[in-house]
Design a protein around this motif. Sequence first.
Motif, mmCIF file in Angstrom:
data_model
loop_
_atom_site.group_PDB
_atom_site.id
_atom_site.type_symbol
_atom_site.label_atom_id
_atom_site.label_comp_id
_atom_site.label_asym_id
_atom_site.label_seq_id
_atom_site.Cartn_x
_atom_site.Cartn_y
_atom_site.Cartn_z
ATOM 1 N N ILE A 17 52.993 5.093 72.311
ATOM 2 C CA ILE A 17 52.226 6.343 72.243
ATOM 3 C C ILE A 17 52.560 7.095 70.955
ATOM 4 C CG2 ILE A 17 51.877 8.605 73.314
ATOM 5 C CD1 ILE A 17 52.412 7.182 76.048
ATOM 6 N N ARG A 18 53.838 7.177 70.629
ATOM 7 C CA ARG A 18 54.260 7.893 69.415
ATOM 8 C C ARG A 18 53.607 7.280 68.177
ATOM 9 N NH1 ARG A 18 57.717 6.661 65.689
ATOM 10 N NH2 ARG A 18 58.875 5.097 66.868
ATOM 11 N N LEU A 19 53.611 5.963 68.104
ATOM 12 C CA LEU A 19 53.008 5.290 66.944
ATOM 13 C C LEU A 19 51.491 5.475 66.913
ATOM 14 C CD1 LEU A 19 55.135 2.015 66.847
ATOM 15 C CD2 LEU A 19 55.291 3.992 65.312
ATOM 16 N N GLU A 20 50.855 5.442 68.069
ATOM 17 C CA GLU A 20 49.409 5.689 68.148
ATOM 18 C C GLU A 20 49.067 7.082 67.635
ATOM 19 O OE1 GLU A 20 48.465 4.997 72.269
ATOM 20 O OE2 GLU A 20 48.353 2.823 71.989
ATOM 21 N N LYS A 21 49.965 8.027 67.855
ATOM 22 C CA LYS A 21 49.769 9.400 67.392
ATOM 23 C C LYS A 21 50.155 9.572 65.921
ATOM 24 C CE LYS A 21 48.642 11.658 71.257
ATOM 25 N NZ LYS A 21 47.663 12.742 71.371
ATOM 26 N N GLY A 22 50.726 8.520 65.321
ATOM 27 C CA GLY A 22 51.120 8.573 63.919
ATOM 28 C C GLY A 22 52.346 9.427 63.655
ATOM 29 N N LEU A 23 53.234 9.504 64.644
ATOM 30 C CA LEU A 23 54.421 10.349 64.520
ATOM 31 C C LEU A 23 55.664 9.499 64.298
ATOM 32 C CD1 LEU A 23 53.665 12.734 67.498
ATOM 33 C CD2 LEU A 23 53.393 13.246 65.068
ATOM 34 N N LYS A 27 60.067 13.284 63.327
ATOM 35 C CA LYS A 27 59.208 14.425 63.633
ATOM 36 C C LYS A 27 59.324 14.826 65.106
ATOM 37 C CE LYS A 27 54.607 16.301 62.997
ATOM 38 N NZ LYS A 27 55.030 17.605 62.585
ATOM 39 N N VAL A 28 59.342 13.829 65.985
ATOM 40 C CA VAL A 28 59.477 14.126 67.415
ATOM 41 C C VAL A 28 60.832 14.772 67.691
ATOM 42 C CG1 VAL A 28 59.557 13.143 69.744
ATOM 43 C CG2 VAL A 28 57.860 12.303 68.098
ATOM 44 N N ALA A 29 61.881 14.181 67.135
ATOM 45 C CA ALA A 29 63.233 14.720 67.340
ATOM 46 C C ALA A 29 63.325 16.156 66.847
ATOM 47 C CB ALA A 29 64.256 13.843 66.631
ATOM 48 N N ILE A 57 59.258 15.921 75.024
ATOM 49 C CA ILE A 57 58.677 14.865 74.182
ATOM 50 C C ILE A 57 57.165 14.821 74.381
ATOM 51 C CG2 ILE A 57 58.500 12.358 73.894
ATOM 52 C CD1 ILE A 57 61.549 12.234 74.494
ATOM 53 N N ALA A 58 56.723 14.882 75.624
ATOM 54 C CA ALA A 58 55.284 14.856 75.909
ATOM 55 C C ALA A 58 54.571 16.013 75.212
ATOM 56 C CB ALA A 58 55.044 14.900 77.414
ATOM 57 N N LYS A 59 55.161 17.192 75.267
ATOM 58 C CA LYS A 59 54.551 18.347 74.580
ATOM 59 C C LYS A 59 54.533 18.129 73.075
ATOM 60 C CE LYS A 59 55.554 21.877 78.031
ATOM 61 N NZ LYS A 59 56.331 23.070 78.364
ATOM 62 N N ALA A 60 55.607 17.567 72.533
ATOM 63 C CA ALA A 60 55.702 17.349 71.086
ATOM 64 C C ALA A 60 54.663 16.346 70.597
ATOM 65 C CB ALA A 60 57.108 16.875 70.707
ATOM 66 N N ILE A 61 54.347 15.355 71.444
ATOM 67 C CA ILE A 61 53.354 14.368 71.013
ATOM 68 C C ILE A 61 51.974 14.653 71.606
ATOM 69 C CG2 ILE A 61 55.040 12.578 70.478
ATOM 70 C CD1 ILE A 61 54.500 11.223 73.069
ATOM 71 N N ASP A 62 51.861 15.798 72.288
ATOM 72 C CA ASP A 62 50.592 16.319 72.781
ATOM 73 C C ASP A 62 49.909 15.390 73.787
ATOM 74 O OD1 ASP A 62 48.633 18.311 72.939
ATOM 75 O OD2 ASP A 62 47.388 17.354 71.415
ATOM 76 N N ILE A 63 50.673 15.047 74.825
ATOM 77 C CA ILE A 63 50.142 14.249 75.915
ATOM 78 C C ILE A 63 50.640 14.837 77.227
ATOM 79 C CG2 ILE A 63 49.983 12.085 74.592
ATOM 80 C CD1 ILE A 63 52.570 11.208 76.158
ATOM 81 N N PRO A 64 49.950 14.540 78.334
ATOM 82 C CA PRO A 64 50.496 14.930 79.640
ATOM 83 C C PRO A 64 51.762 14.115 79.908
ATOM 84 C CG PRO A 64 48.168 14.326 79.817
ATOM 85 C CD PRO A 64 48.625 13.939 78.449
ATOM 86 N N VAL A 65 52.763 14.716 80.501
ATOM 87 C CA VAL A 65 54.040 14.030 80.737
ATOM 88 C C VAL A 65 53.833 12.770 81.588
ATOM 89 C CG1 VAL A 65 54.783 15.351 82.777
ATOM 90 C CG2 VAL A 65 56.486 14.387 81.215
ATOM 91 N N LYS A 66 52.861 12.795 82.463
ATOM 92 C CA LYS A 66 52.616 11.623 83.319
ATOM 93 C C LYS A 66 52.275 10.382 82.502
ATOM 94 C CE LYS A 66 47.724 12.344 84.349
ATOM 95 N NZ LYS A 66 47.253 11.158 83.634
ATOM 96 N N ASP A 67 51.709 10.564 81.316
ATOM 97 C CA ASP A 67 51.349 9.422 80.479
ATOM 98 C C ASP A 67 52.583 8.642 80.024
ATOM 99 O OD1 ASP A 67 48.766 10.265 80.808
ATOM 100 O OD2 ASP A 67 48.399 10.697 78.677
#
Length: 71
Positions: A17-23, A27-29, A57-67
Motif C-alpha cells: 500500500i505504501r509503495l502504491e501511494k508513492g511514499l 515519509k511515513v515514519a 500509519i493508516a492516517k499518514a498514508i490516507d487509507i482506512p485502518v481496516k485496509d
Amino acid sequence: MRNTEFLIAFGKNLKKIRLEKGLTQEKVAFSIGVEISQISRIERGILNTSIGTAEAIAKAIDIPVKDLFDF
C-alpha cells in the motif's frame, strides 16, 4: 494463521500500500513521529506494532485502518 505469519502478511500489505501511494518509509515514519527503522521492522514482520501505531500509519498514508488488515 500463526502470529509470525500474520505479522509478515501485515507487513507485506503495508509495504504494498505504501509503495502504491508513492511514499517512502522515511515519509511515513516522519508523519507519525517514529524512527524509519520501526516502519522497516513492521514491514518485514519483525515488529508487532500497536493498534494505535497501525491507526497512525493508516492516517499518514490516507487509507482506512481496516485496509491494513485486508490481506
